[in-house]
Design a protein around this motif. Structure first.
Motif, short mmCIF file in Angstrom:
data_model
loop_
_atom_site.label_atom_id
_atom_site.label_comp_id
_atom_site.label_asym_id
_atom_site.label_seq_id
_atom_site.Cartn_x
_atom_site.Cartn_y
_atom_site.Cartn_z
N GLY A 49 -0.96 5.14 -6.50
CA GLY A 49 -0.43 3.78 -6.62
C GLY A 49 -0.82 2.91 -5.44
N ASP A 50 -0.46 1.63 -5.52
CA ASP A 50 -0.82 0.72 -4.44
C ASP A 50 0.38 -0.07 -3.95
OD1 ASP A 50 -0.39 -0.92 -6.60
OD2 ASP A 50 -2.18 -2.14 -6.32
N PHE A 51 1.60 0.42 -4.24
CA PHE A 51 2.80 -0.34 -3.88
C PHE A 51 3.02 -0.29 -2.37
CE2 PHE A 51 7.33 -0.78 -2.99
CZ PHE A 51 7.62 -1.96 -3.66
N VAL A 52 3.34 -1.47 -1.80
CA VAL A 52 3.67 -1.56 -0.39
C VAL A 52 4.82 -2.52 -0.22
CG1 VAL A 52 2.02 -3.45 0.04
CG2 VAL A 52 2.73 -1.96 1.94
N MET A 53 5.69 -2.25 0.75
CA MET A 53 6.81 -3.14 1.05
C MET A 53 6.88 -3.34 2.57
SD MET A 53 10.77 -3.01 -0.22
CE MET A 53 11.03 -1.28 0.18
N MET A 54 7.07 -4.59 2.97
CA MET A 54 7.10 -4.94 4.38
C MET A 54 8.29 -5.84 4.69
SD MET A 54 3.11 -5.93 5.07
CE MET A 54 1.78 -4.78 4.82
N GLY A 69 2.44 -4.75 -5.62
CA GLY A 69 2.08 -3.62 -6.46
C GLY A 69 1.18 -4.11 -7.59
N ASP A 70 0.11 -3.40 -7.85
CA ASP A 70 -0.83 -3.74 -8.92
C ASP A 70 -1.33 -5.18 -8.77
OD1 ASP A 70 -2.38 -3.33 -11.18
OD2 ASP A 70 -0.77 -3.86 -12.57
N LEU A 71 -1.63 -5.57 -7.53
CA LEU A 71 -2.18 -6.89 -7.21
C LEU A 71 -1.23 -8.04 -7.61
CD1 LEU A 71 -5.94 -6.37 -8.13
CD2 LEU A 71 -4.83 -6.13 -5.90
N ARG A 72 0.06 -7.75 -7.59
CA ARG A 72 1.09 -8.76 -7.84
C ARG A 72 2.08 -8.71 -6.69
NH1 ARG A 72 -0.67 -6.40 -12.46
NH2 ARG A 72 -1.13 -7.76 -14.25
N GLN A 73 2.51 -9.87 -6.23
CA GLN A 73 3.34 -9.94 -5.03
C GLN A 73 4.72 -10.50 -5.33
OE1 GLN A 73 0.92 -11.97 -2.04
NE2 GLN A 73 -0.46 -10.21 -1.89
N SER A 74 5.67 -10.16 -4.47
CA SER A 74 7.06 -10.55 -4.66
C SER A 74 7.70 -10.74 -3.28
CB SER A 74 7.80 -9.45 -5.44
OG SER A 74 9.15 -9.79 -5.66
N THR A 75 8.60 -11.71 -3.16
CA THR A 75 9.24 -11.98 -1.87
C THR A 75 10.72 -12.26 -2.04
OG1 THR A 75 8.48 -14.28 -2.10
CG2 THR A 75 7.22 -12.86 -0.61
#
Length: 211
Positions: A49-54, A69-75
């Motif tokens: 997977g490619d999920f990251v959280m900062m 995740g999956d080239l989609r971002q959330s804030t």
């Protein structure tokens, strides 16, 4: 005296119609620098997977949680329930990425109650199947900022930045009138103003929170 009484009455009427925050709110700005954010979680070496959280610096002690995740971002912004940090994801169906500048709307005590952040929607060219600048959408995402006494933060609304010439004003007005009282998880965020084809379709998941 009579003239001043009329002005006071008008101001009181406006406050009643639009809410006190709409009259008192001001803006301040911060930048999101992902290179300086603290990584909370990322894929392990054997994870495909490619999920990251900062966790990123925000305004005062109100932080920014960034997820991808999956080239989609959330804030998410401010003080947050742990389930929001761990599980929530508010983004768009198309690939997208955020801008660097956050506009924080502040109440008359200088505390943020809403945040506005520009998202870039990577729409593909049907002829090539690849996203390009000509088809790129831009959406102002208005979020409720979690406060220490409620820890509820979420996306509250959207403004298509390309289809509305007064997009920034629309976003601020919605933030001031609606964001602080937005019921995260109970209400679905919607577009305000004109929504064009490039704005994309939101994709949201918000966990059930303990009352």
């Amino acid at each position: 005296m009579k003239k001043m009484s009329v002005l006071v009455a008008v101001n009181l009427a406006l406050a009643s119609c639009f809410g006190a925050s709409a009259l008192a709110a001001t803006s301040t700005y911060t930048d999101i620098d992902l290179d300086k954010c603290k990584t909370i979680s990322e894929p392990s070496d054997d994870d495909t997977g490619d999920f990251v959280m900062m966790e990123c610096k925000g305004y005062l002690d109100y932080t920014v949680i960034f997820k991808e995740g999956d080239l989609r971002q959330s804030t998410y912004f401010g003080y947050l329930d742990q389930k929001i940090i761990d599980e929530a994801f508010d983004s768009f169906g198309r690939f997208n990425h955020i801008g660097a500048k956050v506009e924080w709307r502040l109440d008359d005590g200088g505390k943020p109650f809403a945040a506005i952040l520009r998202y870039f929607i990577e729409n593909p060219d049907e002829a090539t199947g690849m996203p390009d600048k000509a088809h790129e959408g831009q959406v102002l995402v208005i979020s409720r900022v979690g406060r220490p006494d409620d820890r509820r933060g979420c996306v509250a609304g959207y403004v298509d930045a390309l289809s509305n010439p007064d997009a920034n004003e629309l976003a601020r007005k919605f933030a001031d009138d609606m964001a602080a009282g937005f019921q995260c998880g109970a209400k679905t965020p919607e577009f305000i103003g004109v929504k064009g084809e490039k704005a994309g379709t939101p994709a949201n998941y918000y966990p059930a929170l303990d009352q």
